[in-house]
Write a protein that holds these residues in place. Structure first.
Motif, PDB file in Angstrom:
ATOM      1  N   GLU A  28      -5.770 -22.392 -13.227  1.00 57.61           N
ATOM      2  CA  GLU A  28      -5.738 -22.980 -14.557  1.00 57.61           C
ATOM      3  C   GLU A  28      -6.280 -24.393 -14.473  1.00 57.61           C
ATOM      4  OE1 GLU A  28      -1.198 -24.676 -14.726  1.00 57.61           O
ATOM      5  OE2 GLU A  28      -1.631 -22.754 -15.639  1.00 57.61           O
ATOM      6  N   SER A  29      -6.669 -24.945 -15.601  1.00 60.10           N
ATOM      7  CA  SER A  29      -7.393 -26.211 -15.587  1.00 60.10           C
ATOM      8  C   SER A  29      -6.492 -27.436 -15.565  1.00 60.10           C
ATOM      9  CB  SER A  29      -8.311 -26.280 -16.802  1.00 60.10           C
ATOM     10  OG  SER A  29      -7.540 -26.280 -17.991  1.00 60.10           O
ATOM     11  N   HIS A  30      -5.218 -27.350 -15.958  1.00 63.34           N
ATOM     12  CA  HIS A  30      -4.325 -28.511 -16.020  1.00 63.34           C
ATOM     13  C   HIS A  30      -4.982 -29.664 -16.773  1.00 63.34           C
ATOM     14  CE1 HIS A  30      -1.210 -26.843 -13.504  1.00 63.34           C
ATOM     15  NE2 HIS A  30      -2.116 -26.476 -12.634  1.00 63.34           N
ATOM     16  N   GLY A  31      -5.642 -29.342 -17.915  1.00 66.93           N
ATOM     17  CA  GLY A  31      -6.270 -30.369 -18.731  1.00 66.93           C
ATOM     18  C   GLY A  31      -7.663 -30.763 -18.284  1.00 66.93           C
ATOM     19  N   ARG A  32      -8.125 -30.231 -17.168  1.00 63.99           N
ATOM     20  CA  ARG A  32      -9.474 -30.529 -16.681  1.00 63.99           C
ATOM     21  C   ARG A  32     -10.407 -29.416 -17.129  1.00 63.99           C
ATOM     22  NH1 ARG A  32      -6.333 -30.624 -11.805  1.00 63.99           N
ATOM     23  NH2 ARG A  32      -7.331 -28.661 -11.380  1.00 63.99           N
ATOM     24  N   GLN A  33     -11.661 -29.603 -16.867  1.00 67.96           N
ATOM     25  CA  GLN A  33     -12.626 -28.541 -17.119  1.00 67.96           C
ATOM     26  C   GLN A  33     -12.243 -27.339 -16.275  1.00 67.96           C
ATOM     27  OE1 GLN A  33     -15.270 -28.001 -19.018  1.00 67.96           O
ATOM     28  NE2 GLN A  33     -15.074 -29.953 -20.067  1.00 67.96           N
ATOM     29  N   PRO A  34     -12.280 -26.124 -16.832  1.00 66.46           N
ATOM     30  CA  PRO A  34     -11.981 -24.939 -16.006  1.00 66.46           C
ATOM     31  C   PRO A  34     -12.932 -24.879 -14.822  1.00 66.46           C
ATOM     32  CG  PRO A  34     -12.135 -24.364 -18.330  1.00 66.46           C
ATOM     33  CD  PRO A  34     -12.592 -25.794 -18.197  1.00 66.46           C
ATOM     34  N   GLU A  35     -12.371 -24.469 -13.675  1.00 64.70           N
ATOM     35  CA  GLU A  35     -13.190 -24.353 -12.477  1.00 64.70           C
ATOM     36  C   GLU A  35     -14.102 -23.145 -12.559  1.00 64.70           C
ATOM     37  OE1 GLU A  35     -10.854 -24.598  -8.925  1.00 64.70           O
ATOM     38  OE2 GLU A  35      -9.511 -26.061  -9.840  1.00 64.70           O
ATOM     39  N   ARG A  36     -15.277 -23.274 -11.992  1.00 61.80           N
ATOM     40  CA  ARG A  36     -16.237 -22.181 -11.956  1.00 61.80           C
ATOM     41  C   ARG A  36     -15.722 -21.105 -11.013  1.00 61.80           C
ATOM     42  NH1 ARG A  36     -20.403 -20.663  -8.794  1.00 61.80           N
ATOM     43  NH2 ARG A  36     -20.211 -22.390  -7.360  1.00 61.80           N
ATOM     44  N   PHE A  37     -15.818 -19.855 -11.425  1.00 61.14           N
ATOM     45  CA  PHE A  37     -15.402 -18.749 -10.566  1.00 61.14           C
ATOM     46  C   PHE A  37     -16.287 -18.721  -9.332  1.00 61.14           C
ATOM     47  CE2 PHE A  37     -15.889 -14.296  -9.233  1.00 61.14           C
ATOM     48  CZ  PHE A  37     -14.589 -14.094  -8.806  1.00 61.14           C
ATOM     49  N   THR A  38     -15.685 -18.694  -8.159  1.00 59.22           N
ATOM     50  CA  THR A  38     -16.449 -18.779  -6.915  1.00 59.22           C
ATOM     51  C   THR A  38     -16.422 -17.502  -6.094  1.00 59.22           C
ATOM     52  OG1 THR A  38     -14.537 -19.627  -5.730  1.00 59.22           O
ATOM     53  CG2 THR A  38     -16.014 -21.261  -6.727  1.00 59.22           C
ATOM     54  N   GLY A  39     -15.708 -16.503  -6.548  1.00 55.14           N
ATOM     55  CA  GLY A  39     -15.644 -15.277  -5.772  1.00 55.14           C
ATOM     56  C   GLY A  39     -14.600 -15.295  -4.683  1.00 55.14           C
ATOM     57  N   LYS A  40     -13.713 -16.274  -4.703  1.00 57.25           N
ATOM     58  CA  LYS A  40     -12.634 -16.344  -3.718  1.00 57.25           C
ATOM     59  C   LYS A  40     -11.660 -15.193  -3.976  1.00 57.25           C
ATOM     60  CE  LYS A  40      -9.306 -19.572  -4.010  1.00 57.25           C
ATOM     61  NZ  LYS A  40      -8.693 -20.892  -3.915  1.00 57.25           N
ATOM     62  N   GLN A  41     -11.250 -14.533  -2.899  1.00 58.67           N
ATOM     63  CA  GLN A  41     -10.315 -13.418  -3.005  1.00 58.67           C
ATOM     64  C   GLN A  41      -9.139 -13.653  -2.073  1.00 58.67           C
ATOM     65  OE1 GLN A  41     -13.326 -10.519  -1.880  1.00 58.67           O
ATOM     66  NE2 GLN A  41     -13.066  -9.555  -3.872  1.00 58.67           N
ATOM     67  N   ILE A  42      -7.938 -13.374  -2.575  1.00 54.04           N
ATOM     68  CA  ILE A  42      -6.706 -13.553  -1.811  1.00 54.04           C
ATOM     69  C   ILE A  42      -6.260 -12.204  -1.265  1.00 54.04           C
ATOM     70  CG2 ILE A  42      -4.300 -14.337  -1.911  1.00 54.04           C
ATOM     71  CD1 ILE A  42      -6.512 -16.508  -2.461  1.00 54.04           C
ATOM     72  N   LEU A  43      -5.901 -12.160  -0.002  1.00 48.29           N
ATOM     73  CA  LEU A  43      -5.407 -10.924   0.598  1.00 48.29           C
ATOM     74  C   LEU A  43      -4.025 -10.599   0.044  1.00 48.29           C
ATOM     75  CD1 LEU A  43      -5.889  -8.729   2.807  1.00 48.29           C
ATOM     76  CD2 LEU A  43      -4.522 -10.175   4.314  1.00 48.29           C
ATOM     77  N   ASN A  44      -3.846  -9.393  -0.447  1.00 49.87           N
ATOM     78  CA  ASN A  44      -2.539  -8.924  -0.918  1.00 49.87           C
ATOM     79  C   ASN A  44      -1.732  -8.413   0.270  1.00 49.87           C
ATOM     80  OD1 ASN A  44      -2.775  -9.274  -3.753  1.00 49.87           O
ATOM     81  ND2 ASN A  44      -4.121  -7.497  -3.833  1.00 49.87           N
ATOM     82  N   ILE A  45      -0.502  -8.876   0.391  1.00 45.72           N
ATOM     83  CA  ILE A  45       0.402  -8.386   1.424  1.00 45.72           C
ATOM     84  C   ILE A  45       1.348  -7.387   0.754  1.00 45.72           C
ATOM     85  CG2 ILE A  45       2.198  -8.974   3.097  1.00 45.72           C
ATOM     86  CD1 ILE A  45      -0.574 -10.173   3.763  1.00 45.72           C
ATOM     87  N   PRO A  46       1.344  -6.138   1.172  1.00 44.99           N
ATOM     88  CA  PRO A  46       2.266  -5.162   0.579  1.00 44.99           C
ATOM     89  C   PRO A  46       3.718  -5.595   0.793  1.00 44.99           C
ATOM     90  CG  PRO A  46       0.601  -4.057   1.904  1.00 44.99           C
ATOM     91  CD  PRO A  46       0.472  -5.526   2.181  1.00 44.99           C
ATOM     92  N   LYS A  47       4.540  -5.411  -0.231  1.00 45.11           N
ATOM     93  CA  LYS A  47       5.946  -5.826  -0.153  1.00 45.11           C
ATOM     94  C   LYS A  47       6.727  -5.067   0.908  1.00 45.11           C
ATOM     95  CE  LYS A  47       6.194  -7.757  -4.628  1.00 45.11           C
ATOM     96  NZ  LYS A  47       6.235  -7.658  -5.989  1.00 45.11           N
ATOM     97  N   ASP A  48       6.221  -3.914   1.334  1.00 42.68           N
ATOM     98  CA  ASP A  48       6.922  -3.129   2.354  1.00 42.68           C
ATOM     99  C   ASP A  48       6.326  -3.308   3.747  1.00 42.68           C
ATOM    100  OD1 ASP A  48       4.538  -1.788   1.928  1.00 42.68           O
ATOM    101  OD2 ASP A  48       5.450   0.202   1.798  1.00 42.68           O
ATOM    102  N   ASN A  49       5.465  -4.305   3.928  1.00 37.61           N
ATOM    103  CA  ASN A  49       4.857  -4.550   5.227  1.00 37.61           C
ATOM    104  C   ASN A  49       5.901  -5.166   6.166  1.00 37.61           C
ATOM    105  OD1 ASN A  49       3.436  -6.357   7.280  1.00 37.61           O
ATOM    106  ND2 ASN A  49       1.757  -5.105   6.514  1.00 37.61           N
ATOM    107  N   ALA A  50       6.274  -4.446   7.198  1.00 34.30           N
ATOM    108  CA  ALA A  50       7.342  -4.880   8.104  1.00 34.30           C
ATOM    109  C   ALA A  50       7.033  -6.202   8.794  1.00 34.30           C
ATOM    110  CB  ALA A  50       7.618  -3.794   9.145  1.00 34.30           C
ATOM    111  N   MET A  51       5.777  -6.442   9.115  1.00 37.05           N
ATOM    112  CA  MET A  51       5.402  -7.640   9.859  1.00 37.05           C
ATOM    113  C   MET A  51       5.332  -8.885   8.970  1.00 37.05           C
ATOM    114  SD  MET A  51       4.533  -9.090  12.752  1.00 37.05           S
ATOM    115  CE  MET A  51       4.492  -7.652  13.771  1.00 37.05           C
ATOM    116  N   LEU A  52       4.898  -8.729   7.704  1.00 34.86           N
ATOM    117  CA  LEU A  52       4.593  -9.892   6.879  1.00 34.86           C
ATOM    118  C   LEU A  52       5.426 -10.046   5.608  1.00 34.86           C
ATOM    119  CD1 LEU A  52       0.733  -9.526   7.181  1.00 34.86           C
ATOM    120  CD2 LEU A  52       2.157 -11.197   8.371  1.00 34.86           C
ATOM    121  N   ALA A  53       6.158  -9.019   5.204  1.00 36.61           N
ATOM    122  CA  ALA A  53       6.884  -9.064   3.927  1.00 36.61           C
ATOM    123  C   ALA A  53       7.861 -10.232   3.833  1.00 36.61           C
ATOM    124  CB  ALA A  53       7.608  -7.750   3.675  1.00 36.61           C
TER     125      ALA A  53
END
Length: 173
Positions: A28-53
């Motif tokens: 979100e912009s928090h009052g600033r100009q909206p940031e340009r979409f850059t194609g950044k992607q966040i890895l989803n961690i499954p909620k049932d992942n034993a190692m990372l949940a």
């Protein structure tokens, strides 16, 4: 994918089918100009992942992502050797868990330890603990070896932690 409405900071958007390991994000912009979409992607961690949940709440609480794909690279946040129950073990156990967590993140992204191109490990009491760490590291590193920097530090985020490992991997062309 085209974004048509403003998003809350770091809110993930499901992609058709939602079976993809990554989510497209915007801020979100928090009052600033909206940031340009850059194609950044966040890895989803499954909620049932034993190692990372057990870390999912920390990502939101401390405002970071477990891994971010940008272009052809995967940037993996620092991994520590805290057990899922919150306990902290020996240097060897911490190294083992941090490297297992790194391998699990790579697996979720469709990569392996062989795809690592850079690794930085931070060590408390490096002179005392390096030998024990190196024995564990040898079991996880594969050719072609990544560039690896080993840095001694005064302390890490929690008392008792001796090792933190952050990495960058490359996706196949």
């Amino acid at each position: 994918m085209k974004l048509t409405e403003p998003l809350d900071r770091r809110r993930m958007i499901g992609v058709a089918g939602a079976a993809m390991p990554f989510a497209v994000v915007s801020t979100e912009s928090h009052g600033r100009q909206p940031e340009r979409f850059t194609g950044k992607q966040i890895l989803n961690i499954p909620k049932d992942n034993a190692m990372l949940a057990s870390s999912i709440a920390s990502y939101e609480k401390f405002g970071y992502s477990p891994a971010v794909r940008a272009g052809g690279l995967l940037f993996i946040a620092g991994q520590i050797g805290r057990r899922p129950d919150g306990g902290i073990g020996s240097v060897a156990e911490q190294a083992e868990l941090a490297l297992k967590r790194t391998a699990e993140i790579l697996h979720l992204a469709g990569l392996t330890m062989a795809d690592l191109v850079e690794v930085v490990s931070y060590h408390v009491d490096i002179e005392t603990n390096l030998k024990e760490f190196m024995a564990v590291k040898a079991r996880y590193t594969v050719k072609p070896f990544p560039a690896w920097s080993i840095i001694g530090v005064q302390a890490l985020a929690s008392p008792g932690l001796k090792i933190e490992i952050r990495s960058i991997a490359v996706f196949p062309d």
